[in-house]
Design a protein around this motif. Sequence first.
Motif, PDB file in Angstrom:
ATOM      1  N   VAL A 255      93.075 -49.317  -7.853  1.00 37.54           N
ATOM      2  CA  VAL A 255      93.368 -48.392  -8.940  1.00 37.54           C
ATOM      3  C   VAL A 255      92.216 -48.493  -9.939  1.00 37.54           C
ATOM      4  N   ASP A 256      91.670 -47.354 -10.317  1.00 37.57           N
ATOM      5  CA  ASP A 256      90.612 -47.306 -11.328  1.00 37.57           C
ATOM      6  C   ASP A 256      91.234 -47.343 -12.712  1.00 37.57           C
ATOM      7  N   GLY A 257      90.439 -47.623 -13.707  1.00 37.78           N
ATOM      8  CA  GLY A 257      90.944 -47.570 -15.073  1.00 37.78           C
ATOM      9  C   GLY A 257      91.420 -46.177 -15.428  1.00 37.78           C
ATOM     10  N   ASN A 258      92.400 -46.105 -16.303  1.00 41.18           N
ATOM     11  CA  ASN A 258      92.955 -44.828 -16.758  1.00 41.18           C
ATOM     12  C   ASN A 258      93.470 -43.985 -15.596  1.00 41.18           C
ATOM     13  N   GLU A 259      94.126 -44.640 -14.642  1.00 43.48           N
ATOM     14  CA  GLU A 259      94.619 -43.962 -13.444  1.00 43.48           C
ATOM     15  C   GLU A 259      95.949 -44.599 -13.041  1.00 43.48           C
ATOM     16  N   SER A 260      96.967 -43.780 -12.818  1.00 41.98           N
ATOM     17  CA  SER A 260      98.255 -44.304 -12.358  1.00 41.98           C
ATOM     18  C   SER A 260      98.156 -44.686 -10.883  1.00 41.98           C
ATOM     19  N   VAL A 261      99.109 -45.468 -10.403  1.00 40.77           N
ATOM     20  CA  VAL A 261      99.112 -45.833  -8.989  1.00 40.77           C
ATOM     21  C   VAL A 261      99.285 -44.597  -8.107  1.00 40.77           C
ATOM     22  N   VAL A 262     100.034 -43.622  -8.576  1.00 38.89           N
ATOM     23  CA  VAL A 262     100.231 -42.388  -7.801  1.00 38.89           C
ATOM     24  C   VAL A 262      98.914 -41.616  -7.702  1.00 38.89           C
ATOM     25  N   LYS A 263      98.225 -41.452  -8.821  1.00 41.37           N
ATOM     26  CA  LYS A 263      96.935 -40.741  -8.810  1.00 41.37           C
ATOM     27  C   LYS A 263      95.927 -41.483  -7.938  1.00 41.37           C
ATOM     28  N   ALA A 264      95.949 -42.812  -8.005  1.00 42.79           N
ATOM     29  CA  ALA A 264      95.046 -43.610  -7.173  1.00 42.79           C
ATOM     30  C   ALA A 264      95.328 -43.380  -5.694  1.00 42.79           C
ATOM     31  N   MET A 265      96.612 -43.318  -5.320  1.00 42.11           N
ATOM     32  CA  MET A 265      96.963 -43.104  -3.923  1.00 42.11           C
ATOM     33  C   MET A 265      96.520 -41.720  -3.460  1.00 42.11           C
ATOM     34  N   GLN A 266      96.722 -40.728  -4.311  1.00 43.14           N
ATOM     35  CA  GLN A 266      96.274 -39.374  -3.975  1.00 43.14           C
ATOM     36  C   GLN A 266      94.755 -39.359  -3.777  1.00 43.14           C
ATOM     37  N   ARG A 267      94.030 -39.992  -4.679  1.00 36.23           N
ATOM     38  CA  ARG A 267      92.565 -40.020  -4.603  1.00 36.23           C
ATOM     39  C   ARG A 267      92.091 -40.741  -3.347  1.00 36.23           C
ATOM     40  N   GLU A 268      92.654 -41.912  -3.083  1.00 36.17           N
ATOM     41  CA  GLU A 268      92.236 -42.689  -1.915  1.00 36.17           C
ATOM     42  C   GLU A 268      92.522 -41.949  -0.606  1.00 36.17           C
ATOM     43  N   ALA A 269      93.673 -41.289  -0.519  1.00 34.98           N
ATOM     44  CA  ALA A 269      94.005 -40.535   0.699  1.00 34.98           C
ATOM     45  C   ALA A 269      92.974 -39.433   0.945  1.00 34.98           C
ATOM     46  N   PHE A 270      92.564 -38.764  -0.122  1.00 35.67           N
ATOM     47  CA  PHE A 270      91.568 -37.703   0.034  1.00 35.67           C
ATOM     48  C   PHE A 270      90.195 -38.288   0.359  1.00 35.67           C
ATOM     49  N   GLU A 271      89.799 -39.340  -0.351  1.00 34.44           N
ATOM     50  CA  GLU A 271      88.479 -39.937  -0.133  1.00 34.44           C
ATOM     51  C   GLU A 271      88.337 -40.534   1.262  1.00 34.44           C
ATOM     52  N   GLU A 272      89.388 -41.172   1.761  1.00 35.66           N
ATOM     53  CA  GLU A 272      89.278 -41.894   3.025  1.00 35.66           C
ATOM     54  C   GLU A 272      89.578 -41.059   4.261  1.00 35.66           C
ATOM     55  N   VAL A 273      90.589 -40.196   4.189  1.00 36.54           N
ATOM     56  CA  VAL A 273      90.959 -39.439   5.400  1.00 36.54           C
ATOM     57  C   VAL A 273      91.071 -37.934   5.181  1.00 36.54           C
ATOM     58  N   GLY A 274      90.703 -37.445   3.984  1.00 37.23           N
ATOM     59  CA  GLY A 274      90.603 -36.007   3.752  1.00 37.23           C
ATOM     60  C   GLY A 274      91.908 -35.255   3.589  1.00 37.23           C
ATOM     61  N   ILE A 275      92.973 -35.944   3.205  1.00 30.10           N
ATOM     62  CA  ILE A 275      94.242 -35.232   3.023  1.00 30.10           C
ATOM     63  C   ILE A 275      94.632 -35.206   1.543  1.00 30.10           C
ATOM     64  N   LYS A 276      95.333 -34.147   1.176  1.00 26.70           N
ATOM     65  CA  LYS A 276      95.852 -34.008  -0.180  1.00 26.70           C
ATOM     66  C   LYS A 276      97.362 -34.202  -0.138  1.00 26.70           C
ATOM     67  N   ILE A 277      97.847 -35.022  -1.075  1.00 29.86           N
ATOM     68  CA  ILE A 277      99.273 -35.321  -1.130  1.00 29.86           C
ATOM     69  C   ILE A 277      99.781 -34.991  -2.528  1.00 29.86           C
ATOM     70  N   LYS A 278     100.859 -34.222  -2.597  1.00 29.26           N
ATOM     71  CA  LYS A 278     101.465 -33.916  -3.892  1.00 29.26           C
ATOM     72  C   LYS A 278     102.209 -35.144  -4.406  1.00 29.26           C
ATOM     73  N   GLU A 279     102.230 -35.286  -5.719  1.00 31.88           N
ATOM     74  CA  GLU A 279     102.893 -36.430  -6.352  1.00 31.88           C
ATOM     75  C   GLU A 279     104.337 -36.580  -5.888  1.00 31.88           C
ATOM     76  N   GLU A 280     105.054 -35.470  -5.800  1.00 32.26           N
ATOM     77  CA  GLU A 280     106.467 -35.538  -5.421  1.00 32.26           C
ATOM     78  C   GLU A 280     106.680 -35.919  -3.952  1.00 32.26           C
ATOM     79  N   ASP A 281     105.606 -35.904  -3.153  1.00 33.11           N
ATOM     80  CA  ASP A 281     105.717 -36.282  -1.745  1.00 33.11           C
ATOM     81  C   ASP A 281     105.408 -37.752  -1.494  1.00 33.11           C
ATOM     82  N   LEU A 282     105.029 -38.486  -2.548  1.00 37.70           N
ATOM     83  CA  LEU A 282     104.755 -39.916  -2.422  1.00 37.70           C
ATOM     84  C   LEU A 282     105.962 -40.737  -2.847  1.00 37.70           C
TER      85      LEU A 282
END
Length: 143
Positions: free
Chosen positions: A42-69
């Motif tokens: 998790v980066d500074g000024n980032e929630s765990v949900v936002k971090a998970m969304q970012r990592e999923a996109f950066e690592e495997v190219g998928i976008k996940i909506k907050e309500e789907d996590l």
Amino acid sequence: MDRFKVVVIVHLILIDDGKILLQRRCNTGYEDGNYSIVAGHVDGNESVVKAMQREAFEEVGIKIKEEDLEIVHVMNKKEPDRESIDYFFTCKNYDGNISIMEKDKCDELKFYKLDELSENMIPYVRKGIEYYIENKQFSIYGW
């Protein structure tokens, strides 16, 4: 007064048709050659949900909506060089096609049956997956 700072890490247990997505690490200096799941700090000024969304996109190219996590497990982990709080998520839906986005850090993506995980997995990640299967919501690892 300086306070102890803990590292926060997010992990994605991505299940499709009863199989879990694993990625083999390479060139990172940490557990190279072993399998893990989509994960990151998790980066500074980032929630765990936002971090998970970012990592999923950066690592495997998928976008996940907050309500789907959904957070399915929290691990209080101790390693020789750091302590962390690790959040394990699942997701109901995602957009995009799964592919290796960080070829300098991952040399293979593969779906494995949950009861036939790769032998060469990062041990605490394997435990996190096992706890997810057991529906265990919290664990202490490495203490």
